[in-house]
Design a protein around this motif. Sequence first.
Motif: not given
Length: 382
Positions: A329-334
């Motif tokens: 899994s890959l998670t990008v949070t801004d």
Amino acid sequence: MSDHVPLARPADELSSAWAARFHWFDAYFAVVGVGVAVFALQTAASPARGWAAVVLVGGIAVLYVTLGRRFMRDEDDGWAGVAYLAGAFVLYTAAVTQVSGASFALFALCPQCFMVLPARWAIPADTAFASVHVVVLWFVEHDPGLIVELLPSVVMIVAVTSIIGTWSQRVLRQSDDRAALIRELAASRAEVARLGMLAERQRLAGDIHDTIAQGLSSVVMLIQAARAERDPALADGHLALALDTARDNLGEARALVAALTPALLDGRSLVDALRRLSPALTVRGDVRPLSTGVDVVLLRAAQEALTNARKHAGGEASVALGYEPAAVSLTVTDPGPGFDPLATTSGYGLSGMRARVEQVGGVLTVSSSPTGPTTVSVEVPV
């Protein structure tokens, strides 16, 4: 967050939930069986009759463990369930002839009718079990008044168990339909991914045919012409042209490779490539090599999400990479501000990212709101 697109659960989770919780039925049936045995010993006309009833109820328990339980828990097909109910009916009838209090076994046997048979057959079977006590008393007591007193309780038992059993079967049938739908959606997603990969291969085949293959054909023809040429000057001209053509094709080949493999992955692992994009990358689980296709999809997703964060968010985005036993899994949070995922946009970013993820069987999740943070998550089975 205004929108959340959930990851699909494995299709077999719904079917295994029944088996995973079946021990509660085991416990309930055991309590009923022990209660019936104790009550039979206390109310029997003689110890011999009481122990005879206990042995018969124990026979039902043995039959349940060896035959009925497996059929009910695993929802098998065939005649095993009918054979269990038939054997239980014979043993139950014999137990009631010894001690009338053995009829309390109905609290276990009536629900089992609906766990084994469809409702249209379970209701008659339920009625047969509930009527045994009345029939036995008729032959023993020959008292019509007693029979009339017992009939309302028989009707109530049949009515209550029929209502609950029919409702339970409907709930389980809906769960089975949902599981079948999930399996169908998974198969459709796999087919879409297969067609997408086929289309990509056809595109690459066309690119190779139109560039490298035709260029190599030209090189071969020019070399053959040079070998057949008697004039050295003309032969040198053919060879020079073949060299230029070969250089052009080398450039085309490098361009195709660059298009397939991002420059960040050239000689680097996925973790190293992501750290060049986000030095504060968080990695969970045991890092292991993945296929090139999965590496490319995850890297492109991170690049797109970070680009969107730089354009629209007011702070630095965080990136997390997680290695699970059967997925990555890959998670990008801004920090936001985000957007309304339901709003129609003309951009290709998210739709292109979703299409790329689905080509490798993955799922893209976008959670955002106009005033809150945005989280882009990708999960790909490996």
